[in-house]
Design a protein around this motif. Sequence first.
Motif, short mmCIF file in Angstrom:
data_model
loop_
_atom_site.label_atom_id
_atom_site.label_comp_id
_atom_site.label_asym_id
_atom_site.label_seq_id
_atom_site.Cartn_x
_atom_site.Cartn_y
_atom_site.Cartn_z
N GLU A 1 1.79 -1.46 2.70
CA GLU A 1 3.00 -0.64 2.77
C GLU A 1 2.85 0.74 2.40
N ASP A 2 2.19 0.89 1.12
CA ASP A 2 1.91 2.04 0.72
C ASP A 2 1.11 2.90 1.53
N PHE A 3 0.03 2.17 2.18
CA PHE A 3 -0.81 3.10 2.89
C PHE A 3 -0.01 3.44 4.11
N THR A 4 0.76 2.60 4.78
CA THR A 4 1.68 3.11 6.04
C THR A 4 2.38 4.40 5.52
N SER A 5 3.05 4.44 4.32
CA SER A 5 3.90 5.20 3.94
C SER A 5 2.99 6.66 3.80
N VAL A 6 1.86 6.64 3.02
CA VAL A 6 1.11 7.86 2.78
C VAL A 6 0.62 8.35 4.01
N ILE A 7 0.17 7.53 5.07
CA ILE A 7 -0.33 8.20 6.13
C ILE A 7 0.88 8.62 6.96
N GLY A 8 2.05 7.95 6.93
CA GLY A 8 2.81 8.69 7.72
C GLY A 8 3.36 9.99 7.18
N LYS B 1 -2.76 -2.50 12.68
CA LYS B 1 -2.32 -2.61 11.35
C LYS B 1 -1.28 -1.88 10.67
N LEU B 2 -1.36 -0.60 10.98
CA LEU B 2 -0.37 0.33 10.32
C LEU B 2 1.17 -0.24 10.92
#
Length: 180
Positions: free
Chosen positions: A45-52, A131-132
């Motif tokens: 979830e954090d990865f998705t948020s940071v990449i967003g 995955k995202l």
Amino acid sequence: MPVTPPSSLRELFLGFLSIGARSFGGVMPWAHRVLVEERRWISQEDFTSVIGLCQFLPGPNVGNASIVLGRRWFGIKGSIVAFLGFFGLPFVWVLALAALYTDFGSDPLVKRVVVGVAAAGAGLFIGTAIKLARPIAHQPAALVVVAGCFIAVGIGRVSMLIVIPVAAAVSFIFSKKKFI
């Protein structure tokens, strides 16, 4: 799985160095693998948020993420260390490959190899996109934003300079109304 951020600047540098060193054909799959799956520095979830967030900023997404995450964990020094780890080897490799491509780029075999590498990169990108999407797949309002962005940019050819601020505003409104 528990999330454990890097414990030292050295560990941070080596982590981002491993992303940059393996990122042939696309960096996003390797960033996800290293940050979420292998080292477990951040959650899905954090990865998705940071990449967003980093998608919204100018510059390469994962390069921006190295700066954001380095700052989160170690301040400005962390940003610099993560950035240098991420871009160090690719910088050297691109210079070397550019020199080789200048000499051999017109060779038909080299042209076919480049097409094959591009196809592999596209496949890696699609796999990472899936995955995202997993953390937001159960949120209909988020899927509306995803579909809207895809239609606007992928089909309608609308500039991302227009789509991203509109998507951010729509997401903000959805969030305020607790749709997301």
